[in-house]
Design a protein around this motif. Structure first.
Motif, PDB file in Angstrom:
ATOM      1  N   ALA A   1      65.233  -2.675 -35.634  1.00 12.70           N
ATOM      2  CA  ALA A   1      64.016  -2.771 -34.828  1.00 12.70           C
ATOM      3  C   ALA A   1      63.129  -3.910 -35.321  1.00 12.70           C
ATOM      4  CB  ALA A   1      63.242  -1.457 -34.866  1.00 12.70           C
ATOM      5  N   LYS A   2      63.065  -4.099 -36.637  1.00 12.12           N
ATOM      6  CA  LYS A   2      62.268  -5.195 -37.201  1.00 12.12           C
ATOM      7  C   LYS A   2      62.831  -6.543 -36.774  1.00 12.12           C
ATOM      8  CE  LYS A   2      59.872  -6.890 -41.196  1.00 12.12           C
ATOM      9  NZ  LYS A   2      59.176  -7.833 -40.378  1.00 12.12           N
ATOM     10  N   HIS A   3      64.145  -6.647 -36.761  1.00 11.66           N
ATOM     11  CA  HIS A   3      64.784  -7.898 -36.329  1.00 11.66           C
ATOM     12  C   HIS A   3      64.413  -8.225 -34.877  1.00 11.66           C
ATOM     13  CE1 HIS A   3      67.701 -11.079 -35.868  1.00 11.66           C
ATOM     14  NE2 HIS A   3      68.205 -10.434 -34.820  1.00 11.66           N
ATOM     15  N   VAL A   4      64.439  -7.226 -34.017  1.00 13.21           N
ATOM     16  CA  VAL A   4      64.086  -7.441 -32.603  1.00 13.21           C
ATOM     17  C   VAL A   4      62.631  -7.876 -32.476  1.00 13.21           C
ATOM     18  CG1 VAL A   4      63.759  -6.269 -30.383  1.00 13.21           C
ATOM     19  CG2 VAL A   4      65.852  -5.910 -31.685  1.00 13.21           C
ATOM     20  N   ILE A   5      61.730  -7.211 -33.199  1.00 10.50           N
ATOM     21  CA  ILE A   5      60.308  -7.566 -33.147  1.00 10.50           C
ATOM     22  C   ILE A   5      60.090  -8.982 -33.690  1.00 10.50           C
ATOM     23  CG2 ILE A   5      58.001  -6.998 -34.038  1.00 10.50           C
ATOM     24  CD1 ILE A   5      58.973  -5.120 -31.818  1.00 10.50           C
ATOM     25  N   ASP A   6      60.805  -9.351 -34.765  1.00 11.40           N
ATOM     26  CA  ASP A   6      60.688 -10.709 -35.314  1.00 11.40           C
ATOM     27  C   ASP A   6      61.170 -11.758 -34.319  1.00 11.40           C
ATOM     28  OD1 ASP A   6      59.609  -9.746 -37.644  1.00 11.40           O
ATOM     29  OD2 ASP A   6      61.492  -9.862 -38.793  1.00 11.40           O
ATOM     30  N   VAL A   7      62.267 -11.474 -33.637  1.00 11.97           N
ATOM     31  CA  VAL A   7      62.781 -12.414 -32.631  1.00 11.97           C
ATOM     32  C   VAL A   7      61.758 -12.604 -31.515  1.00 11.97           C
ATOM     33  CG1 VAL A   7      64.517 -12.667 -30.809  1.00 11.97           C
ATOM     34  CG2 VAL A   7      65.219 -12.003 -33.105  1.00 11.97           C
ATOM     35  N   VAL A   8      61.138 -11.519 -31.082  1.00 11.46           N
ATOM     36  CA  VAL A   8      60.136 -11.602 -30.009  1.00 11.46           C
ATOM     37  C   VAL A   8      58.883 -12.323 -30.504  1.00 11.46           C
ATOM     38  CG1 VAL A   8      58.574 -10.232 -28.572  1.00 11.46           C
ATOM     39  CG2 VAL A   8      60.975  -9.574 -28.787  1.00 11.46           C
ATOM     40  N   ASN A   9      58.430 -12.007 -31.716  1.00  9.85           N
ATOM     41  CA  ASN A   9      57.197 -12.608 -32.247  1.00  9.85           C
ATOM     42  C   ASN A   9      57.338 -14.111 -32.498  1.00  9.85           C
ATOM     43  OD1 ASN A   9      55.713 -10.262 -32.202  1.00  9.85           O
ATOM     44  ND2 ASN A   9      56.153  -9.739 -34.323  1.00  9.85           N
ATOM     45  N   TYR A  10      58.510 -14.554 -32.929  1.00 10.21           N
ATOM     46  CA  TYR A  10      58.678 -15.957 -33.299  1.00 10.21           C
ATOM     47  C   TYR A  10      59.457 -16.751 -32.265  1.00 10.21           C
ATOM     48  CZ  TYR A  10      56.933 -14.073 -37.620  1.00 10.21           C
ATOM     49  OH  TYR A  10      56.172 -13.440 -38.548  1.00 10.21           O
ATOM     50  N   TYR A  11      59.572 -16.239 -31.062  1.00  8.85           N
ATOM     51  CA  TYR A  11      60.264 -16.932 -29.985  1.00  8.85           C
ATOM     52  C   TYR A  11      59.383 -18.061 -29.451  1.00  8.85           C
ATOM     53  CZ  TYR A  11      62.523 -17.730 -25.502  1.00  8.85           C
ATOM     54  OH  TYR A  11      63.143 -18.305 -24.426  1.00  8.85           O
TER      55      TYR A  11
END
Length: 164
Positions: A153-163
């Motif tokens: 879940a953290k990986h998904v949130i990081d991908v969305v935040n730093y896109y």
């Protein structure tokens, strides 16, 4: 002369509808074939969102909508739903993974604590023949804040935040 006139009367008249169909039958069959090959699969196409359970309450649906539509602090284009879908597509290229009988998608939305009615725990589990991926988030319904509770879940949130 009487015999000739009787023969003409006995001949069945050609049906206009029958001749119309005979002339155009290949065209209609082609149109039906195109619909079956191209249109119907697109209409019945499965994806992550269509795999979510239908028995969620309105409040739970709202929490899932807050989570899945989250697109980072910069409000860029990538959402959590898109990030998870892309991650699954990378794991299963050229496969219709949602049509596979071994694929299961579970979504559980529950209140984390009775004293705080605005914080919900959302668990999304994607299971297929290759394995199981579980995403766990806490979603605040008032502030729309999302906190990842496991590494996926953290990986998904990081991908969305730093896109970008």
């Amino acid at each position: 002369m009487n015999k000739d006139s009787k023969k003409k009367e006995e001949k069945p008249k050609k049906s206009d509808f029958k001749s119309f169909l005979k002339k155009r039958a290949p065209i209609y069959l082609g149109i039906i074939a195109i619909l079956v090959i191209f249109v119907i699969p697109e209409l019945t196409k499965n994806d992550l969102q269509s795999s979510f359970p239908d028995n969620l309450t309105e409040e739970q649906k709202q929490i899932v909508e807050i989570l899945m539509s989250y697109n980072g602090p910069n409000q860029k284009g990538l959402t959590v739903m898109n990030a998870i879908s892309e991650q699954i597509a990378l794991e299963y290229p050229d496969e219709k993974i949602y049509d596979n009988k071994k694929t299961k998608v579970e979504l559980v939305v529950s209140n984390t604590d009775e004293s705080t009615k605005n914080i919900y725990k959302v668990i999304l589990t994607f299971e297929s023949y290759k394995g199981k991926i579980e995403y766990v988030w806490n979603v605040n319904s008032d502030t729309k804040e999302i906190k990842a509770k496991n590494s996926d879940a953290k990986h998904v949130i990081d991908v969305v935040n730093y896109y970008d």
